[in-house]
Scaffold this active site. Sequence first.
Site, PDB file in Angstrom:
ATOM      1  N   HIS A 211       0.678  -1.107  -0.290  1.00 48.89           N
ATOM      2  CA  HIS A 211      -0.208   0.533   0.272  1.00 48.89           C
ATOM      3  C   HIS A 211       0.796   1.479   0.092  1.00 48.89           C
ATOM      4  O   HIS A 211       0.661   2.022  -0.799  1.00 48.89           O
ATOM      5  CB  HIS A 211      -0.956  -0.041   1.469  1.00 48.89           C
ATOM      6  CG  HIS A 211      -1.613   1.091   1.435  1.00 48.89           C
ATOM      7  ND1 HIS A 211      -3.358   1.409   1.302  1.00 48.89           N
ATOM      8  CD2 HIS A 211      -1.275   2.186   1.875  1.00 48.89           C
ATOM      9  CE1 HIS A 211      -3.754   2.919   1.254  1.00 48.89           C
ATOM     10  NE2 HIS A 211      -2.343   3.447   1.938  1.00 48.89           N
ATOM     11  N   GLU A 212       1.496   1.246   0.849  1.00 49.57           N
ATOM     12  CA  GLU A 212       3.189   2.541   0.513  1.00 49.57           C
ATOM     13  C   GLU A 212       3.826   3.195  -0.011  1.00 49.57           C
ATOM     14  O   GLU A 212       3.519   3.882  -0.822  1.00 49.57           O
ATOM     15  CB  GLU A 212       3.103   2.338   2.140  1.00 49.57           C
ATOM     16  CG  GLU A 212       2.962   2.586   3.474  1.00 49.57           C
ATOM     17  CD  GLU A 212       1.581   3.523   3.277  1.00 49.57           C
ATOM     18  OE1 GLU A 212       1.709   4.602   3.155  1.00 49.57           O
ATOM     19  OE2 GLU A 212       0.654   3.738   4.645  1.00 49.57           O
ATOM     20  N   HIS A 215       1.913   4.425  -2.847  1.00 43.96           N
ATOM     21  CA  HIS A 215       1.446   6.342  -2.906  1.00 43.96           C
ATOM     22  C   HIS A 215       2.891   6.309  -3.740  1.00 43.96           C
ATOM     23  O   HIS A 215       3.129   7.692  -4.189  1.00 43.96           O
ATOM     24  CB  HIS A 215       1.222   6.366  -1.184  1.00 43.96           C
ATOM     25  CG  HIS A 215       0.148   6.505  -0.600  1.00 43.96           C
ATOM     26  ND1 HIS A 215      -0.783   6.593  -1.683  1.00 43.96           N
ATOM     27  CD2 HIS A 215       0.016   5.695   0.532  1.00 43.96           C
ATOM     28  CE1 HIS A 215      -1.762   5.805  -0.667  1.00 43.96           C
ATOM     29  NE2 HIS A 215      -1.510   5.738   0.838  1.00 43.96           N
ATOM     30  N   HIS A 221      -5.423   7.572  -2.497  1.00 48.82           N
ATOM     31  CA  HIS A 221      -6.172   6.152  -1.144  1.00 48.82           C
ATOM     32  C   HIS A 221      -7.541   6.065  -2.697  1.00 48.82           C
ATOM     33  O   HIS A 221      -8.215   6.966  -3.545  1.00 48.82           O
ATOM     34  CB  HIS A 221      -6.491   6.459  -0.533  1.00 48.82           C
ATOM     35  CG  HIS A 221      -5.786   6.635   0.520  1.00 48.82           C
ATOM     36  ND1 HIS A 221      -5.490   7.895   1.870  1.00 48.82           N
ATOM     37  CD2 HIS A 221      -5.051   5.997   1.050  1.00 48.82           C
ATOM     38  CE1 HIS A 221      -4.986   7.331   1.752  1.00 48.82           C
ATOM     39  NE2 HIS A 221      -4.687   6.250   2.568  1.00 48.82           N
ATOM     40  N   CYS A 222      -8.157   4.388  -2.893  1.00 49.29           N
ATOM     41  CA  CYS A 222      -8.966   4.256  -3.619  1.00 49.29           C
ATOM     42  C   CYS A 222     -10.571   4.489  -3.297  1.00 49.29           C
ATOM     43  O   CYS A 222     -10.439   4.072  -1.716  1.00 49.29           O
ATOM     44  CB  CYS A 222      -8.560   2.708  -3.863  1.00 49.29           C
ATOM     45  SG  CYS A 222      -9.873   2.033  -5.145  1.00 49.29           S
ATOM     46  N   CYS A 227      -9.775  -2.866  -2.291  1.00 44.88           N
ATOM     47  CA  CYS A 227      -8.760  -2.400  -3.084  1.00 44.88           C
ATOM     48  C   CYS A 227      -7.914  -2.503  -1.979  1.00 44.88           C
ATOM     49  O   CYS A 227      -8.055  -1.934  -0.753  1.00 44.88           O
ATOM     50  CB  CYS A 227      -8.973  -1.066  -3.954  1.00 44.88           C
ATOM     51  SG  CYS A 227      -7.347  -0.718  -4.699  1.00 44.88           S
ATOM     52  N   CYS A 246      -7.834  -2.813  -7.319  1.00 45.42           N
ATOM     53  CA  CYS A 246      -9.011  -3.214  -7.399  1.00 45.42           C
ATOM     54  C   CYS A 246      -8.621  -2.801  -9.316  1.00 45.42           C
ATOM     55  O   CYS A 246      -7.163  -2.266  -9.702  1.00 45.42           O
ATOM     56  CB  CYS A 246     -10.247  -1.439  -7.404  1.00 45.42           C
ATOM     57  SG  CYS A 246      -9.303  -0.627  -7.810  1.00 45.42           S
ATOM     58  N   CYS A 249      -6.822   0.684 -10.124  1.00 44.33           N
ATOM     59  CA  CYS A 249      -5.494   1.133  -9.654  1.00 44.33           C
ATOM     60  C   CYS A 249      -4.682   0.314  -9.857  1.00 44.33           C
ATOM     61  O   CYS A 249      -3.176   0.536 -10.022  1.00 44.33           O
ATOM     62  CB  CYS A 249      -5.251   0.801  -7.754  1.00 44.33           C
ATOM     63  SG  CYS A 249      -6.534   1.666  -7.892  1.00 44.33           S
TER      64      CYS A 249
END
Length: 286
Positions: A211-212, A215, A221-222, A227, A246, A249
């Site tokens: 996740h990070e 970025h 952010h979705c 997601c 998703c 993304c």
Amino acid sequence: MKTVRHSEQTLRTALISKNPALVSQYEKLDAAERRLMNEAFRPASDLFGPITLHSQSDWITSHPEPPQDFEDFFSDPSRKTPSREKHRIYIQCIGSLGNTRIISEEYVKWLKGYCEAFFYGLTVKLLEPVPVSATRCAFRVNDSTKNLQIHAGVGIFSFARYAGDFYSSSYKGKVKASQRQSLRDYSAFDNYYTPEVTSVLLLRSCKTLTHEIGHIFGLRHCQWLACLMQGSNHLEEADRRPLDLCPICLRKLQCAIGFNIVERYQKRFTNSMKKNSDPKNILKYS
């Protein structure tokens, strides 16, 4: 519980765009790739579902922010794209992990393999671990939980929120004396409680790490579908996030890195099936 459900047309536009150049770019994807991506706007899709909000403290409710569709992402002048000179992801552990050095090394190697499969096409290099004091990073003690939180960008922290009881009153890692003597005083981390390496910790680490890093590549952010890139305000919300992206993304990441989507999924499957990448090989030491 509230469900955030977008219309088929809204999701189609978020994924493909109305910009002729971006539509043409999308149509150049392989048929198998488009078939997967089109699941984004199929109402009865078994692969990608809507976002569910369980409380007012969930991220979307408490942190309003504009959504980012593919066209927004593509047009962002500040987004990062790998080059011949810059094509590696570096992982450096801050602080100790696990109960022994063997567990710590195996845990990080497993994360390295997962990261290489997720960001298919890039290489991942492990840097030597460092103590918290060597980072010179800012940190704080949460006012309500008394848990340590370090501000270091992207990292794996044994004192982050990976332990299952991190928010409970019985959490062993609470700080009793939180007064900091100076900017160079990192004594709050001395003999800090290190959670046991478990399959749950591995799962949360994989989610947080990817996740990070997402970025870093410009994915915000979705707010479209369930997601990995959804924001999370607390542990329960983070646990509800899926492991993968998703289609909207996924297209952003594919655009940034340039991988073949089918090959990426094959790599992820192969990586998960490797015996030496099985989390049980780590857990057997504990």
